[in-house]
Design a protein around this motif. Sequence first.
Motif, PDB file in Angstrom:
ATOM      1  N   LEU A  40       0.819  -1.200   0.000  1.00 16.47           N
ATOM      2  CA  LEU A  40       0.000   0.000   0.000  1.00 16.47           C
ATOM      3  C   LEU A  40       0.862   1.263   0.000  1.00 16.47           C
ATOM      4  CD1 LEU A  40      -2.824  -1.081   2.441  1.00 16.47           C
ATOM      5  CD2 LEU A  40      -2.948  -0.838  -0.040  1.00 16.47           C
ATOM      6  N   TYR A  41       2.001   1.232   0.680  1.00 16.49           N
ATOM      7  CA  TYR A  41       2.923   2.371   0.654  1.00 16.49           C
ATOM      8  C   TYR A  41       3.459   2.567  -0.763  1.00 16.49           C
ATOM      9  CZ  TYR A  41       6.861   5.399   1.653  1.00 16.49           C
ATOM     10  OH  TYR A  41       7.739   6.451   1.650  1.00 16.49           O
ATOM     11  N   TRP A  42       3.755   1.467  -1.436  1.00 12.26           N
ATOM     12  CA  TRP A  42       4.259   1.551  -2.800  1.00 12.26           C
ATOM     13  C   TRP A  42       3.199   2.134  -3.737  1.00 12.26           C
ATOM     14  CZ3 TRP A  42       3.047  -1.804  -7.122  1.00 12.26           C
ATOM     15  CH2 TRP A  42       3.866  -1.588  -8.236  1.00 12.26           C
ATOM     16  N   ILE A  43       1.950   1.710  -3.559  1.00  9.55           N
ATOM     17  CA  ILE A  43       0.850   2.206  -4.402  1.00  9.55           C
ATOM     18  C   ILE A  43       0.543   3.677  -4.106  1.00  9.55           C
ATOM     19  CG2 ILE A  43      -1.646   1.992  -4.840  1.00  9.55           C
ATOM     20  CD1 ILE A  43      -0.116  -0.187  -6.184  1.00  9.55           C
ATOM     21  N   ASN A  44       0.412   4.026  -2.830  1.00 10.38           N
ATOM     22  CA  ASN A  44      -0.020   5.371  -2.442  1.00 10.38           C
ATOM     23  C   ASN A  44       1.112   6.384  -2.380  1.00 10.38           C
ATOM     24  OD1 ASN A  44      -2.695   4.561  -2.153  1.00 10.38           O
ATOM     25  ND2 ASN A  44      -2.322   3.855  -0.070  1.00 10.38           N
TER      26      ASN A  44
END
Length: 69
Positions: free
Chosen positions: A28-32
Amino acid sequence: MSEEITWQEVRQCLELGSWTTIALAPFLYWINGPAVSVDQWVMRTGLTVIAVVVAISTTGRRLFAKTEQ
């Protein structure tokens, strides 16, 4: 008919949800991307810390309870 939910079932769901949150956090950190404000950083960090504490405590309780029996 509705059956009552036991505390053990709630703990199992909390444990699974916490470990899932921890496993998905890097994705999720990579996506957001990185936090764009202090408020966003505080919320992300707080939720991650809560997930880690709940995951470790529920898993520890489950493992400790099995060794006592």
